[in-house]
Design a protein around this motif. Structure first.
Motif, PDB file in Angstrom:
ATOM      1  N   ALA A  73       1.503   1.299  -3.848  1.00  0.00           N
ATOM      2  CA  ALA A  73       2.767   1.990  -4.099  1.00  0.00           C
ATOM      3  C   ALA A  73       3.730   1.139  -4.909  1.00  0.00           C
ATOM      4  N   THR A  74       3.832  -0.150  -4.566  1.00  0.00           N
ATOM      5  CA  THR A  74       4.756  -1.041  -5.270  1.00  0.00           C
ATOM      6  C   THR A  74       4.051  -2.333  -5.673  1.00  0.00           C
ATOM      7  N   ALA A 115       4.378   1.336   1.463  1.00  0.00           N
ATOM      8  CA  ALA A 115       5.333   1.755   0.434  1.00  0.00           C
ATOM      9  C   ALA A 115       6.693   1.062   0.567  1.00  0.00           C
ATOM     10  N   SER A 171       0.825  -1.213   0.000  1.00  0.00           N
ATOM     11  CA  SER A 171       0.000   0.000   0.000  1.00  0.00           C
ATOM     12  C   SER A 171       0.858   1.263   0.000  1.00  0.00           C
ATOM     13  N   LYS A 172       0.238   2.382  -0.285  1.00  0.00           N
ATOM     14  CA  LYS A 172       0.931   3.669  -0.229  1.00  0.00           C
ATOM     15  C   LYS A 172       1.379   3.987   1.191  1.00  0.00           C
ATOM     16  N   ILE A 214       3.252   3.752  -9.833  1.00  0.00           N
ATOM     17  CA  ILE A 214       3.481   2.522  -9.073  1.00  0.00           C
ATOM     18  C   ILE A 214       4.815   1.917  -9.515  1.00  0.00           C
TER      19      ILE A 214
END
Length: 325
Positions: free
Chosen positions: A214-215, A144, A140-141, A277
């Motif tokens: 995020a990733t 991250a 998740s952001k 992302i």
């Protein structure tokens, strides 16, 4: 097609036409081809978007004659055929192509993956698969974090499915597995109830979960694939010509599904990159680390293989295209 078809197949799934650009099911083409190849004797009445129930209910309705066919994930099909757990073993198939080759192989056709569902009144519609490819591990952001090796999962709360195999796989890592319903996953990722998840690219994008990611690490560990099943009682009652039309339509639809899904995936990855992302592909030494710590060859998996099908597992593991690499 004929104005008064002799046979009717109610076919239900949980995806809608709007999500075909993310998850290609092949169902609409199957309907068109099955009706054509039957010479109009078969009508395929398709119910999309879960209008006849969720993936846990649909096979029951097919068993009891409230419908003739449905499509559902391998993980949700496990209650009807425990052998499908074997296909979820981590890193069992080295490539997506190897997995799809197996699904159309004689080994598959003669295995418990066919016989177990049949004993529960469900015939697998060979050919009509909706394989969205490998699941993608995303953080998740809020978290991250770049995930490259199992140790990178330390301290992460990972949302897992109801798959017992997936639960066991993440127990072999430093992660903290958390069970969260799919409908609650977006908020859970956004609010920090969970930090990561391992789901197919198509379902993630169809539900806009990339907005809180995020990733994304392409672990290539296990698949997000959907199997189609038919009522065995209904199927057995059909004339051979209608059975042949259904099988031919299924195989040809799957060929098209694979092409469409690949196009979908390429478009979705570009969209994810445009959102900022970070897409991560494992280096050979990183993948080796995952296989060593989580892979299907580990001793922890032996009781699972004995429970779900040691013979099936060995058949797959011994196939040239399915050897660990």
């Amino acid at each position: 097609r004929a104005a008064n078809p002799e046979f009717k197949m109610i076919f239900a799934d949980t995806f809608g036409e709007a999500t075909e650009k993310y998850v290609a099911t092949g169902i609409d083409l199957f309907k068109e081809l099955a009706e054509r190849y039957s010479g109009g004797r078969l009508l395929v009445d398709v119910y999309r978007g879960g209008t006849l129930g969720g993936q846990t209910e649909l096979p029951q309705k097919v068993q009891y004659g409230a419908g003739q066919a449905c499509q559902l994930s391998m993980q949700n099909f496990v209650p009807y055929a425990e052998a499908y757990n074997v296909l979820d073993f981590p890193f069992l198939f080295p490539t997506n192509e190897a997995f799809q080759t197996f699904l159309s192989s004689p080994t598959f056709l003669k295995s418990s993956l066919i016989s177990q569902p049949a004993s529960k009144g469900l015939d697998v519609l060979v050919g009509l698969w909706a394989n969205t490819g490998y699941r993608v591990f995303c953080t998740s952001k809020r978290a991250a974090r770049e995930v490259r090796v199992p140790q990178d999962l330390k301290g992460l709360k990972v949302r897992i499915t109801n798959s017992k195999v997936e639960q066991q796989a993440f127990k072999l890592t430093p992660a903290s597995p958390v069970s969260v319903a799919w409908s609650e996953t977006y908020l859970a990722m956004q609010q920090g109830t969970v930090d990561a998840l391992n789901v197919g690219l198509g379902p993630l994008t169809a539900n806009r979960i990339q907005e809180v990611i995020a990733t994304a690490t392409r672990l290539n560990m296990s698949f997000n694939a959907h199997v189609a099943v038919i009522s065995k009682k209904w199927h057995d009652s059909l004339p051979q010509a209608i059975k042949d039309a259904i099988e031919r339509a299924g195989r040809e639809s799957w060929t098209q599904q694979q092409k469409l899904q690949e196009e979908n995936n390429q478009r979705m990855w570009k969209e994810w990159e445009s959102l900022g992302i970070k897409i991560i592909d494992l280096k050979p030494e990183e993948r080796k680390k995952w296989i060593e710590e989580v892979g299907h060859q580990r001793p922890e998996w032996k009781p699972w293989k004995e429970r779900f099908g040691m013979q099936l597992y060995e058949q797959i593991a011994n196939l040239e295209h399915a050897r660990p690499r």
